[in-house]
Write an enzyme that holds these catalytic residues in place. Sequence first.
Site, short mmCIF file in Angstrom:
data_model
loop_
_atom_site.label_atom_id
_atom_site.label_comp_id
_atom_site.label_asym_id
_atom_site.label_seq_id
_atom_site.Cartn_x
_atom_site.Cartn_y
_atom_site.Cartn_z
N CYS A 169 2.39 38.68 47.75
CA CYS A 169 1.82 37.35 47.50
C CYS A 169 1.10 36.78 48.72
CB CYS A 169 2.91 36.38 47.06
SG CYS A 169 4.14 36.08 48.33
N CYS A 185 10.43 34.03 47.71
CA CYS A 185 10.31 33.01 48.76
C CYS A 185 11.64 32.78 49.45
CB CYS A 185 9.78 31.70 48.17
SG CYS A 185 8.14 31.84 47.44
#
Length: 193
Positions: free
Chosen positions: A78, A148
Amino acid sequence: MFSRSILRATSQAALRSTGARIITNPRVMIPTVSPIVSVVKRSYHEKVIDHYENPRNVGTLNKNDINVGTGLVGAPACGDVMRLQIKVDEATGRIEDVKFKTFGCGSAIASSSYATELVKGKTLDEALQIKNTFIAQELSLPPVKLHCSMLAEDAIKSAVKDYKSKRSGLKPTLGPDAVASAGVGATAAPAAA
């Protein structure tokens, strides 16, 4: 006149494909979507929004300081990159200050900010016990954003590892290793004299 009709036809075709009703404003000539259209809205949890809009502990510490450990991690999938720095108090062995800088999505920034709040005041061993699942659960991250929280956990581990590697040449000042090295140093000094 011709350009207006092309604009109207193109906009109508684009909106028609979504099933929306079109209302044109003759003064502005910009098609707008009627309020009848229901929009599916994805939103972040309020904790994520809070940490994104008001991130805690943003900044940097002196990476050359022996009491500072720096962790730099990234997610190639990402493009998120996270740097987390810890400053450990020699006397207590606790993390006295922590800073981060993150380049990434709102969830990555929120995970970094929340992780800094978690590690501040903890010992290195306590900081290493923080898991990404706890961060993800507290921030209510959806499954697609779990990476994350994994970055935050990895950044903590990397910062602790960097701190320990800087101090590997020094005698420990805290814990059982400090007691053992103090005992060895005390017996070795008289033998050399």
